[in-house]
Design an enzyme around this catalytic site. Structure first.
Site, PDB file in Angstrom:
ATOM      1  N   GLU A  25       1.239  -5.259  11.024  1.00 35.76           N
ATOM      2  CA  GLU A  25       0.843  -3.854  10.837  1.00 35.76           C
ATOM      3  C   GLU A  25       1.697  -3.069  11.826  1.00 35.76           C
ATOM      4  O   GLU A  25       1.605  -3.250  13.033  1.00 35.76           O
ATOM      5  CB  GLU A  25      -0.641  -3.658  11.157  1.00 35.76           C
ATOM      6  CG  GLU A  25      -1.573  -4.405  10.220  1.00 35.76           C
ATOM      7  CD  GLU A  25      -1.997  -3.595   8.999  1.00 35.76           C
ATOM      8  OE1 GLU A  25      -1.491  -2.471   8.829  1.00 35.76           O
ATOM      9  OE2 GLU A  25      -2.826  -4.100   8.231  1.00 35.76           O
ATOM     10  N   HIS A  28       0.858  -1.190   0.000  1.00 33.84           N
ATOM     11  CA  HIS A  28       0.000   0.000   0.000  1.00 33.84           C
ATOM     12  C   HIS A  28       0.890   1.235   0.000  1.00 33.84           C
ATOM     13  O   HIS A  28       1.773   1.382   0.855  1.00 33.84           O
ATOM     14  CB  HIS A  28      -0.926  -0.021   1.212  1.00 33.84           C
ATOM     15  CG  HIS A  28      -1.956  -1.105   1.106  1.00 33.84           C
ATOM     16  ND1 HIS A  28      -2.358  -1.863   2.172  1.00 33.84           N
ATOM     17  CD2 HIS A  28      -2.647  -1.555   0.019  1.00 33.84           C
ATOM     18  CE1 HIS A  28      -3.270  -2.741   1.750  1.00 33.84           C
ATOM     19  NE2 HIS A  28      -3.458  -2.578   0.455  1.00 33.84           N
ATOM     20  N   GLU A  77       1.905   3.540   3.056  1.00 34.30           N
ATOM     21  CA  GLU A  77       2.416   2.935   4.285  1.00 34.30           C
ATOM     22  C   GLU A  77       3.941   3.031   4.314  1.00 34.30           C
ATOM     23  O   GLU A  77       4.673   2.042   4.236  1.00 34.30           O
ATOM     24  CB  GLU A  77       1.868   1.502   4.394  1.00 34.30           C
ATOM     25  CG  GLU A  77       0.341   1.564   4.513  1.00 34.30           C
ATOM     26  CD  GLU A  77      -0.376   0.231   4.339  1.00 34.30           C
ATOM     27  OE1 GLU A  77       0.300  -0.817   4.330  1.00 34.30           O
ATOM     28  OE2 GLU A  77      -1.610   0.251   4.206  1.00 34.30           O
ATOM     29  N   HIS A 125       2.842  -3.978   6.539  1.00 32.50           N
ATOM     30  CA  HIS A 125       1.852  -2.922   6.320  1.00 32.50           C
ATOM     31  C   HIS A 125       1.897  -1.990   7.527  1.00 32.50           C
ATOM     32  O   HIS A 125       2.542  -2.282   8.529  1.00 32.50           O
ATOM     33  CB  HIS A 125       0.443  -3.516   6.194  1.00 32.50           C
ATOM     34  CG  HIS A 125       0.201  -4.201   4.889  1.00 32.50           C
ATOM     35  ND1 HIS A 125      -0.637  -3.700   3.925  1.00 32.50           N
ATOM     36  CD2 HIS A 125       0.704  -5.359   4.378  1.00 32.50           C
ATOM     37  CE1 HIS A 125      -0.649  -4.505   2.879  1.00 32.50           C
ATOM     38  NE2 HIS A 125       0.160  -5.538   3.124  1.00 32.50           N
ATOM     39  N   ARG A 127      -3.259   4.581  -1.899  1.00 31.68           N
ATOM     40  CA  ARG A 127      -3.130   3.218  -1.371  1.00 31.68           C
ATOM     41  C   ARG A 127      -2.853   2.175  -2.465  1.00 31.68           C
ATOM     42  O   ARG A 127      -1.990   1.326  -2.325  1.00 31.68           O
ATOM     43  CB  ARG A 127      -4.431   2.860  -0.656  1.00 31.68           C
ATOM     44  CG  ARG A 127      -4.609   1.392  -0.297  1.00 31.68           C
ATOM     45  CD  ARG A 127      -5.968   1.182   0.365  1.00 31.68           C
ATOM     46  NE  ARG A 127      -6.332  -0.217   0.489  1.00 31.68           N
ATOM     47  CZ  ARG A 127      -6.160  -0.940   1.599  1.00 31.68           C
ATOM     48  NH1 ARG A 127      -5.590  -0.419   2.654  1.00 31.68           N
ATOM     49  NH2 ARG A 127      -6.551  -2.205   1.637  1.00 31.68           N
TER      50      ARG A 127
HETATM   51  O1  0X9 Z   1      -6.519  -3.913   4.475  1.00 34.16           O
HETATM   52  C1  0X9 Z   1      -5.397  -4.396   4.344  1.00 34.16           C
HETATM   53  O2  0X9 Z   1      -4.974  -4.817   3.282  1.00 34.16           O
HETATM   54  C2  0X9 Z   1      -4.493  -4.490   5.562  1.00 34.16           C
HETATM   55  N1  0X9 Z   1      -4.604  -3.309   6.363  1.00 34.16           N
HETATM   56  S1  0X9 Z   1      -4.037  -1.901   5.814  1.00 34.16           S
HETATM   57  O3  0X9 Z   1      -4.393  -0.867   6.751  1.00 34.16           O
HETATM   58  N2  0X9 Z   1      -2.465  -1.966   5.795  1.00 34.16           N
HETATM   59  O4  0X9 Z   1      -4.516  -1.672   4.508  1.00 34.16           O
HETATM   60  C3  0X9 Z   1      -4.895  -5.669   6.383  1.00 34.16           C
HETATM   61  C4  0X9 Z   1      -4.859  -6.957   5.658  1.00 34.16           C
HETATM   62  C5  0X9 Z   1      -5.449  -8.045   6.484  1.00 34.16           C
HETATM   63  N3  0X9 Z   1      -5.649  -9.230   5.714  1.00 34.16           N
HETATM   64  C6  0X9 Z   1      -4.753 -10.211   5.671  1.00 34.16           C
HETATM   65  N4  0X9 Z   1      -3.719 -10.174   6.415  1.00 34.16           N
HETATM   66  N5  0X9 Z   1      -4.992 -11.220   4.861  1.00 34.16           N
HETATM   67 ZN    ZN Z   2      -1.608  -1.929   4.005  1.00 32.40          ZN
END
Ligand code: 0X9
Ligand code: ZN
Length: 763
Positions: A399, A198, A201, A324, A256
């Site tokens: 994260e 993204h 980030e 992320h 993003r």
């Molecule tokens: O939404 C996302 O892609 C991730 N959060 S973010 O704020 N960085 O955009 C979380 C992804 C969660 N899903 C998996 N880990 N599969």
């Molecule tokens: Zn992300």
């Protein structure tokens, strides 16, 4: 219920504006400069401008919808922005703010907008490129790529830049491959870290650059890093999404997605983390171009996604980590279902818990480990589900900092970059240790993994997590033999919705599950040839669990999560529930009740009737709990396939009150001295003492050295003259062993001499 699983709740911030002085001259705003976030009611923004707003952040806001802007009062004076240089959205914002307040919207893209030079790390005009970065500023895509190139040039003995793909806008997606003797193809285990899937980030970019720097400079000087790069291969991708990252610097800080020009719409971009093939099109992804989680027209449609998918398929990483931001989480599969994969407990969760505990030990920061679908929200087509479900890697989505919007959200303050890097590198080193020390595991009770493979009743399990978790990959199992191999495990994400034979879609890692092999050639010959497999040694540092996953009354076929026999009394049965964390997270898991089998024998569980038995190839079953007709066995053994019958089912957290049930195993380390030789082999080969025969090298036991006789260095059972020479040798070399550490200070040195003499002189 699903609604709340979907919502990633972030704290409500009062709509606050930092007022700046008005006028053509830049003037510092008044103290205090506390609030740094401006939130705009999105329903007040005209439709034609909404595309420019971070709708993903909006989706997550409680009490929203709001768009979020970051104000940095420190830069206000030097960054007065002429209004005519701001885009249409900014013009819109101006309506809500006093004149010139915009001057205080300072993010690096504004720096770029104004044509100001990027700070720091400017290599001398004609000098050599920088081999270290200052982590008090963010680095552009070009700086990151140049840094990889510079490191590969300066550390060519260990580092290589590999172009793994080309983005929509023709930018290179670069990986830095790190291993000693890198040009040789090798059979080393591999680990992957990626950043900037993204665009906005940015902290992930810095983390991976920092990893590159630390590993390159540490090789040859830091023994731990030297060991890792001598024995393993580390792949770093600084920007999976180079177009988006460049765009987040040049145009829109909160971008993003990638930069795909979606046909017939003004909304650009596809969310790479919804575009992976496994689970593509499922819940938690959008089919709308304009949505921040737009999954794209088809599975794996994007070149950025393909670059990573191809890398995963080609390199078969033991561990794959996609960084992320933000929220301070350590997420693991599944993302697209709240079903709990049984192996998630025995491997993924065990690793995630250790990762966050290392972060906590390093900086005191708290990250929450958890299954992605309920710890954050449901998503499908994500990196980790692809890496884990398709390519056999143990895969994670950390994260990073900060924990919430109030701390900056995607705009992690620059003074947080370095500590964020440091804590994650400390944890990542532990992941790398695992990969570097991957080691063969074999059955101490039998020359083959399956005890006495025979024409009846072949049951087996795999303690410790095999690398490339699918049994077929880890053990060379031929999928054509599937009908000969069964397991009883209910999990909608793995097996058909009934106890069933393995199918081609089987995604399990094997660990924790037991299998029954129908005694028919050729699979029996395969079983007879199985003598060892490769596992990651430190996965159970904090212990691990197996889900009792049957639905309704029924049998789970499980194995124990320890490569050595252990007393059943050390295995606990736990009841876990979800607890709403808020405001930054979804749910965390907590243990509601926990008891041992021994407690259960004297005082029946109010919530679980269970029975634990092993059916040997011949003869009556051995009932471990409760003791049965075939006899009681209070030890449980690795590699055996136990039948654990329970009267409750647990396959998913269906609410915060419905629990799941698990067997919990104590911590175990297969290579506690980290010499890349299994402890069992250290002991068998005489490298390590194991006077109490508990399978743990005595140098790894900690005071009070339970089970050991203090001062007894030759395992004779008493302290006598035979120990003196060994003791002297240890004092001279400092070689630790618990029974020589007489003052319990975790060192064997001269301070132990007097207590040793006292011990020898005792009658
Ligand atoms: O939404 C996302 O892609 C991730 N959060 S973010 O704020 N960085 O955009 C979380 C992804 C969660 N899903 C998996 N880990 N599969
Ligand atoms: Zn992300």
């Amino acid at each position: 219920m699903l609604r709340s699983f979907n919502a990633r709740v972030r704290p409500f911030l009062v709509f606050t504006i930092v007022y700046a002085s008005i006028g053509t001259e830049p003037v510092r705003a008044e103290e205090p400069f506390d609030p740094q976030i401006v939130r705009i009611r999105i329903d007040l923004v005209p439709d034609d401008l909404r595309g420019e707003i971070d709708t993903c952040a909006i989706d997550r806001e409680e009490g929203g919808p709001f768009a979020v802007f970051y104000l940095d009062p420190q830069r206000a004076a030097e960054l007065t922005v002429p209004h005519e240089r701001l885009g249409p959205l900014s013009a819109h914002i101006r309506r809500f703010l006093p004149a010139n307040t915009l001057a205080r919207v300072d993010i690096p893209s504004i720096r770029n907008l104004l044509g100001l030079p990027a700070p720091a790390d400017q290599p001398q005009p004609n000098g050599p490129p920088a081999l270290t970065l200052s982590y008090d500023v963010y680095h552009t895509l070009e700086e990151g790529h140049a840094f990889f190139q510079a490191l590969a040039g300066a550390f060519s003995n260990i580092a290589q830049v590999v172009n793994i793909g080309t983005s929509v806008q023709n930018r290179s997606i670069l990986a830095l491959r790190l291993t000693a003797n890198p040009t040789q193809p090798n059979t080393r285990q591999k680990i992957l870290f990626t950043a900037v899937t993204h665009a906005r980030e940015w902290a992930t970019h810095e983390a991976v650059l920092y990893f590159a720097e630390k590993l390159c400079h540490g090789y040859g000087s830091d023994p731990r890093i030297t060991h890792i790069l001598d024995r393993a291969e580390v792949w770093l991708v600084s920007a999976v999404n180079p177009d988006g990252y460049a765009f987040s610097w040049s145009d829109q800080r909160m971008w993003r997605k990638n930069r795909r020009d979606n046909p017939g719409t003004s909304c650009d971009g596809i969310d790479i983390n919804r575009n992976y093939t496994r689970g593509w099109g499922g819940p938690g992804s959008s089919g709308s171009f304009c949505n921040e989680t737009y999954r794209g027209p088809s599975a794996g449609s994007e070149p950025e996604t393909q670059a990573i998918q191809n890398l995963l398929a080609a390199q078969r990483f033991a561990i794959a980590v996609g960084y992320h931001t933000y929220s301070q989480l350590m997420l693991y599969s599944w993302g697209d279902t709240t079903q709990v994969a049984p192996e998630s407990y025995s491997s993924l969760r065990a690793i995630a818990k250790k990762y966050v505990s290392i972060i906590n030990d390093t900086t005191g920061f708290q990250y929450l480990p958890g299954q992605s679908s309920y710890t954050i929200y449901l998503t499908s087509g994500g990196f980790d589900d692809q890496a884990y479900g398709i390519s056999g890697a143990l895969a994670f989505t950390p994260e990073l900092r900060p924990v919430s919007t109030a701390q900056g959200g995607f705009l992690l303050p620059e003074d947080q970059i370095l500590p964020n890097n440091i804590e994650n590198f400390a944890a990542a080193l532990w992941l790398m240790d695992n990969v570097a020390n991957a080691l063969p595991v074999s059955n101490p009770m039998s020359p083959t993994l399956i005890e006495s493979p025979s024409t009846s009743g072949n049951r087996f399990s795999l303690p410790a997590t095999p690398i490339n978790q699918k049994p077929s990959l880890a053990l060379g199992f031929n999928n054509a033999w599937q009908s000969q191999l069964t397991t009883w495990m209910h999990d909608g994400a793995h097996n058909p919705p009934a106890y069933a034979t393995l199918n081609t879609g089987f995604e399990g890692c094997g660990t924790g599950n037991a299998y029954v092999l129908t005694p028919t050639a050729p699979a029996l010959a395969w079983a007879q040839g199985l003598t060892q497999y490769t596992a990651l040694p430190h996965v159970y540092d904090n212990g691990a669990e197996i889900l009792l996953s049957n639905v309704g009354a029924g049998v789970n076929r499980i194995g124990i999560l320890s490569p050595r026999p252990m007393p059943l009394a050390e295995v606990r049965v736990v009841q876990r529930v979800l607890e709403f964390v808020g405001p930054n997270y979804g749910y965390r898991e907590i243990i509601q009740e926990s008891r041992t089998a021994v407690e259960d024998a004297t005082n029946a569980s109010p919530w679980l009737d269970w029975n634990w038995s092993y059916q040997p190839p011949t003869g009556a079953p051995i009932i471990s709990h409760p003791s049965g007709a075939g006899g009681a066995d209070l030890m449980v053994y690795p590699f055996r396939g136990y039948d654990v019958t329970v009267n409750v089912g647990s396959s998913a957290f269906s609410s915060t009150t419905v629990p799941v049930y698990l067997l919990q195993f104590p911590a175990v380390d297969l290579d506690c001295n980290r010499n890349a030789v299994a402890d069992a082999q250290d002991i068998a080969g005489g490298f390590s003492l194991d006077c109490d025969a508990d399978g743990i090298p005595d140098e790894c036991e900690k005071p009070p050295c339970t089970g050991l006789i203090m001062g007894d260095l030759d395992c004779s059972g008493t302290v006598n003259g035979g120990d003196v020479q060994d003791f002297a040798r240890r004092i001279a070399s400092g070689a630790y062993t618990c029974q020589a550490d007489l003052n319990g200070d975790l060192a064997v040195d001269y301070a132990d001499v007097m207590p040793f003499i006292d011990l020898c002189l005792q009658p």
